[in-house]
Design a protein around this motif. Structure first.
Motif, PDB file in Angstrom:
ATOM      1  N   VAL A 215       0.805  -1.225   0.000  1.00 18.63           N
ATOM      2  CA  VAL A 215       0.000   0.000   0.000  1.00 18.63           C
ATOM      3  C   VAL A 215       0.838   1.275   0.000  1.00 18.63           C
ATOM      4  CG1 VAL A 215      -0.243  -0.141   2.528  1.00 18.63           C
ATOM      5  CG2 VAL A 215      -1.872   1.211   1.215  1.00 18.63           C
ATOM      6  N   TRP A 216       1.943   1.284   0.708  1.00 20.50           N
ATOM      7  CA  TRP A 216       2.743   2.519   0.829  1.00 20.50           C
ATOM      8  C   TRP A 216       3.331   2.953  -0.507  1.00 20.50           C
ATOM      9  CZ3 TRP A 216       3.613  -1.962   3.675  1.00 20.50           C
ATOM     10  CH2 TRP A 216       2.979  -1.995   4.929  1.00 20.50           C
ATOM     11  N   LEU A 223      -4.753  12.068  -2.957  1.00 19.84           N
ATOM     12  CA  LEU A 223      -5.757  11.452  -2.093  1.00 19.84           C
ATOM     13  C   LEU A 223      -5.214  10.088  -1.654  1.00 19.84           C
ATOM     14  CD1 LEU A 223      -8.646  12.097  -1.159  1.00 19.84           C
ATOM     15  CD2 LEU A 223      -9.497  10.898  -3.168  1.00 19.84           C
ATOM     16  N   ASP A 227      -5.588   4.916   6.470  1.00 21.61           N
ATOM     17  CA  ASP A 227      -4.546   4.113   7.127  1.00 21.61           C
ATOM     18  C   ASP A 227      -4.988   2.709   7.534  1.00 21.61           C
ATOM     19  OD1 ASP A 227      -6.046   4.736   9.320  1.00 21.61           O
ATOM     20  OD2 ASP A 227      -4.454   5.716  10.450  1.00 21.61           O
ATOM     21  N   HIS A 228      -6.208   2.331   7.179  1.00 17.30           N
ATOM     22  CA  HIS A 228      -6.596   0.924   7.384  1.00 17.30           C
ATOM     23  C   HIS A 228      -6.512   0.146   6.067  1.00 17.30           C
ATOM     24  CE1 HIS A 228     -10.350   2.542   5.722  1.00 17.30           C
ATOM     25  NE2 HIS A 228     -10.650   1.322   5.393  1.00 17.30           N
ATOM     26  N   TRP A 229      -6.118   0.817   5.000  1.00 23.44           N
ATOM     27  CA  TRP A 229      -6.092   0.157   3.688  1.00 23.44           C
ATOM     28  C   TRP A 229      -5.186  -1.070   3.759  1.00 23.44           C
ATOM     29  CZ3 TRP A 229      -9.688   1.588   0.456  1.00 23.44           C
ATOM     30  CH2 TRP A 229      -9.678   1.116  -0.862  1.00 23.44           C
ATOM     31  N   PRO A 230      -5.619  -2.212   3.224  1.00 28.44           N
ATOM     32  CA  PRO A 230      -4.801  -3.426   3.373  1.00 28.44           C
ATOM     33  C   PRO A 230      -3.437  -3.299   2.686  1.00 28.44           C
ATOM     34  CG  PRO A 230      -6.710  -3.829   1.956  1.00 28.44           C
ATOM     35  CD  PRO A 230      -6.892  -2.468   2.546  1.00 28.44           C
ATOM     36  N   VAL A 231      -2.485  -4.044   3.180  1.00 33.10           N
ATOM     37  CA  VAL A 231      -1.129  -4.001   2.620  1.00 33.10           C
ATOM     38  C   VAL A 231      -1.160  -4.322   1.123  1.00 33.10           C
ATOM     39  CG1 VAL A 231       1.187  -4.983   2.724  1.00 33.10           C
ATOM     40  CG2 VAL A 231      -0.115  -4.617   4.844  1.00 33.10           C
ATOM     41  N   PHE A 232      -1.841  -5.408   0.776  1.00 36.57           N
ATOM     42  CA  PHE A 232      -1.954  -5.784  -0.636  1.00 36.57           C
ATOM     43  C   PHE A 232      -3.432  -5.708  -1.022  1.00 36.57           C
ATOM     44  CE2 PHE A 232       1.713  -8.106   1.075  1.00 36.57           C
ATOM     45  CZ  PHE A 232       2.712  -7.646   0.233  1.00 36.57           C
ATOM     46  N   TRP A 241     -11.837   1.936  -5.587  1.00 38.26           N
ATOM     47  CA  TRP A 241     -11.116   3.160  -5.226  1.00 38.26           C
ATOM     48  C   TRP A 241     -10.881   4.029  -6.476  1.00 38.26           C
ATOM     49  CZ3 TRP A 241      -9.852   5.587  -0.753  1.00 38.26           C
ATOM     50  CH2 TRP A 241      -8.927   6.624  -0.822  1.00 38.26           C
ATOM     51  N   GLU A 381       5.520   0.958   6.757  1.00 37.86           N
ATOM     52  CA  GLU A 381       5.024   1.601   7.974  1.00 37.86           C
ATOM     53  C   GLU A 381       6.170   2.271   8.720  1.00 37.86           C
ATOM     54  OE1 GLU A 381       1.832   2.822   9.263  1.00 37.86           O
ATOM     55  OE2 GLU A 381       1.486   0.990   8.121  1.00 37.86           O
TER      56      GLU A 381
END
Lengths: 597, 597
Positions: A215-216, A223, A227-232, A241, A381
């Motif tokens: 995600v990062w 936009l 911060d709860h968006w899943p890693v993958f 989205w 993170e």
């Protein structure tokens, strides 16, 4: 100021640099750079995306560009740091036309790497923060047009009563990110997308697909994901989205639309773009045309003897609908890269009998290891906790010249080999032919050089190692009525053959939509000229044709992963905006074409 | 540590405070607070939203709550500051069940104000940042359920095969913000919304409407507006954002659905909620029921003699469709608050002949002055530049006890009077009856006390001052076949009468959906007990019934502007989550009911 401190060193250097630029004093300038040196410019001085390698190349660029751009006011932003003999700092600067941000690394000899990037055009800044629109128009106005009325009128008129300045062919992540940046810059733009809804280019892929990047690394401009968006992110979630983003950013996004043809009138500087918009033929007359059709969107389908005779079904991986219809069937998957692995695993999960046919060695990176070793410092993170936001990470990444990148990638690749030795051993024991790139530099260099030749393992490799996904090796020489024949003479049977045989250069789209002549004129897209497999030399120093001027006036290529779609859309958007506003944009060092496709 | 420094003072105080709490030593505790002192607790110690005023009230609360909550580990976060004789600092702390954040202000005598707020429940933290979900499940799994499959199954089963823990009636900004927080806390929730699409409660209002509060004040939780968002968002743009947000945050949001009735079984602790879901009758059995029906959603429609005889059209302002159909018509608008002004201005813009009938004095704040004077320090571009993000601003705002707020608001109100004197003079000259609140404390106190009695001027007042919107004053005593008669005896003619006569207390919804008995039991919502018009005493110290336990078990009220919907949804969500997880939540100081509605 202690001139021996990191801050002092950089400040002294910048003062001398600005002095040498201003005079200009080419010899003094050369003396400020290390023998091994790089200046990467993103649209600030060169109106190009270009890396000058070595003192002479730098001096040549300065001699050509500085007289009209007037680079000046170089300042340190924040602190300078020193580690391992390198002093580095963020810098700001300006030219006559842009405000820029950059990064500098000094070593014992002088400047080793310099990055200069355009951040905004003077007088044409985005309406953000203190410059944001008011929204309401206070006071009473009998002729008031509300936001929704104005938006509806714009959507109805653009392409009919008024013409867009830019047409973007392809409304995936690339077209959407660029569309958003052009919207913020008030450049009238239409995005042409063949699917029913924004995000469908993800939704339509096989059902278990999740992003292979974390995600990062994947934020869109302006936009960020919450911060709860899943890693993958699962593909449908990403699709939703993108759909939301397209609406919120107010793109003029034409769904169920395909470009039929495009031609450029050199005299008027205008494209004629014929579009089928949901059955209606519309002719658009933009000044600029962007192909954002996906760097992996022009399928490579082999032409093999016997294909007509096959009794089952033949698909290119891009056409594969997912595993649901193939429970209990025999499937042959030709290829061993990302798509091949993902398709094989999903088929196995759904009870198909799957054989992967490996044609050549493949690089495998385990996703967790890759995240940790390759991306962790910039996109994780921990990086966020260290204050490295996505824009900072993008610029740090951009500050490393492509020439230097393999040496930086190699230790990470070696570390991955060490950590996952047992895993790699098991794969080889199962007969899988591994590689780590031509020079053992791993996945990312393969991605940049050829955009293929690897799999980011999220589980399929274990199925290969276990023999659950069967493995065959060799070239397919013929399709038989019941399967394929390999160069070894072996015959394999199947109800379905999936050719996961990859994609060809994006200029295939130029050939299809414009002409073979224009496709040949702009030449191959992507790749660095590294003289490794599928990336023939000579050395280019930047990705061919991507996000920068091409040999065809007013034709641009945009694409890549979410990271590239986000970051490089900034520079492509600024180039387009500058032209829309009639600024002088003399391109320095327009790339030569060495390969047609 | 210099004990005389701001940091030293606060640290010394916190150490003594924690010591007095732990022993507990009530007398020592009292001695730590100033004579005039306040402790506002948001769900950290009291499982309530409550302000303890004075040393005795604080000691009583500590004696009751500390034995089971065990407040401890009070620490300064960041720096302490000193200005005008007040030392203030951010603090963190914990109890047995929560991690909290607070704020403290010390004066010469000791603690003047203390805020304690619950930030998360131990063991039930939101899956964000390092705790975020992985998204993909690596490895091969023949029983894999994808994200979209799981989401579709949940949406299909919730309310049928499985029951939500919470039902929220009303899917405006309040229901959506609370729904998002409950989703992040994994509390199964259904939001019931009467309209076709999320955001329609905004879209359906008159067409020129833009938010009266600026963007910095209006963010939803988790997903702030991007930095180009207009200062005052047009209603349709906000509607689209809410629709996108509802989708992206994955709410179980039932559109075209209305609650028919709700009843609570005290024995089983379960509600029976009958819902008409787009024509289908569904019975839900949640443990908790939240009325988020809007603090301004239960229309006050006067019952006047002659209403049946009127030959034209009669509307409550909430039913007014906008001006388009009334060009050239005579319109009488009864009322002089926000809705009345906005409706009059839009009608005038569209060529109607408009008369506003002012029934009582009204406070007018000019939008620009209000933004600058009242909100600027916390919610503005400057505040953002000063590092005050929206969460920080919300907590600073929450740290000011309601008792203290009028004294803090008054200078701002005085400043507005000064700055806009010429404007106010012109309005009064036109016959408009102005006020600045019962104690000259302005708009925000009126909002908190009664939720009415003001207009934020975005242009209509100039039309009133100019006589373009005609003005009449007095009470409407009768509707005639052609217009209205006022108590002065004057008669006014109109084709349309709009009663912009406001809304009644939210417990009107409890009467309508549950029973009059329950509505009377919970009593009036909103207001502080300030003993000013429409806000009768006794003093309550907090808004009645909002976001906290009521006299009816398992019934909650949620609402307010975007700021309140955002900030207080946090504390309501934590209260609901604690109950969902079976934590002990002994409520301290449950409010008494002094007024039925």
């Amino acid at each position: 100021m202690d001139v021996a401190s990191p801050m002092g060193r950089v400040q002294t250097w910048l003062a001398k640099f600005e002095d040498a630029l201003t005079k200009p004093d080419t010899e003094a300038l050369k003396g400020l750079f290390a023998k091994d040196c790089y200046w990467r410019d993103l649209v600030a001085f060169t109106w190009n995306i270009k890396t000058m390698e070595g003192r002479d190349a730098i001096a040549d660029m300065v001699n050509a560009c500085q007289p009209h751009e007037h680079g000046r006011n170089f300042q340190i932003e924040g602190d300078a740091n020193e580690a391992d003999g390198i002093t580095d700092a963020w810098i700001t600067f300006e030219t006559d036309k842009v405000r820029g941000k950059g990064h500098i690394r000094l070593n014992d000899e002088g400047c080793w790497t310099l990055l200069t990037s355009a951040q905004e055009l003077k007088g044409f800044e985005e309406a953000k923060g203190p410059r944001r629109e008011r929204g309401v128009k206070h006071g009473a106005d009998p002729d008031r047009e509300t936001w929704s009325e104005a938006r509806a009128r714009e959507a109805a008129e653009l392409g009919y009563k008024t013409q867009p300045y830019v047409v973007i062919i392809g409304g995936g992540q690339g077209g959407i990110a660029l569309g958003a940046r052009l919207r913020r810059l008030n450049v009238p733009t239409i995005v042409i997308e063949k699917n029913d809804r924004p995000g469908d280019s993800w939704r339509k892929r096989y059902k278990s697909l999740c992003l292979h990047d974390p995600v990062w690394y994947d934020h869109l401009p302006y936009l960020p994901f919450p911060d709860h968006w899943p890693v993958f992110a699962p593909k449908d979630k990403l699709g939703d989205w993108l759909e939301m983003y397209t609406k919120v950013m107010e793109l003029n996004y034409w769904t169920r639309s395909t470009c039929q043809s495009a031609s450029y009138d050199e005299a008027t500087g205008e494209w004629t773009v014929k579009v089928d918009r949901d059955g209606e033929e519309v002719t658009l007359k933009p000044k600029q045309l962007v192909l954002a059709t996906g760097m992996s969107a022009f399928p490579n389908m082999p032409d093999l003897p016997g294909m007509d005779s096959f009794k089952g079904e033949i698909q290119h991986s891009s056409q594969h609908p997912g595993p649901d219809a193939y429970k209990g069937k025999k499937v042959l998957v030709v290829g061993s890269n990302n798509s091949a692995h993902d398709i094989c695993a999903a088929l196995w999960e759904n009870g198909a009998d799957v054989t992967m046919i490996q044609r050549s060695s493949t690089h495998i990176s385990r996703s967790d290891t890759l995240m940790d070793v390759a991306l962790g410092a910039l996109y994780s993170e921990e990086a966020v906790a260290n204050g490295i936001d996505v824009n900072t990470a993008d610029l740090i990444f951009a500050s490393i010249p492509y020439k230097v990148l393999p040496a930086i990638q190699k230790p990470g690749c070696d570390e991955m080999k060490r950590r996952d030795k047992e895993f790699y051993d098991r794969l080889e024991k199962a007969g899988f032919q591994l590689d780590f790139g031509a020079d053992d530099t791993g996945l990312f260099m393969k991605y940049l050089r050829r955009g293929s030749g690897y799999y980011i393992d999220v589980g399929a490799s274990e199925l290969v190692a276990d023999g659950k996904i069967k493995l065959a090796r060799g070239q397919v020489v013929e399709v038989t009525p019941t399967g394929v024949k390999l160069d070894s003479g072996a015959e394999l049977e199947g109800d379905l053959i999936v050719f996961a045989t990859g994609y060809s250069s994006m200029n295939g789209w130029a050939a299809k939509l414009i002409s073979q002549e224009v496709a040949d004129k702009v030449g191959k897209c992507w790749g660095l000229g590294s003289d490794t497999p599928k990336d023939p030399g000579p050395w280019e120093g930047e990705l061919r044709n991507m996000w920068k001027p091409t040999q065809q006036d007013a034709l641009w290529f945009h694409g890549g992963n979410l990271h590239q779609s986000r970051h490089y859309s900034q520079f492509l958007a600024l180039q387009l905006k500058a032209r829309a506003e009639g600024l002088e944009t003399p391109v320095y060092g327009l790339q030569e074409v060495h390969h047609k496709g």
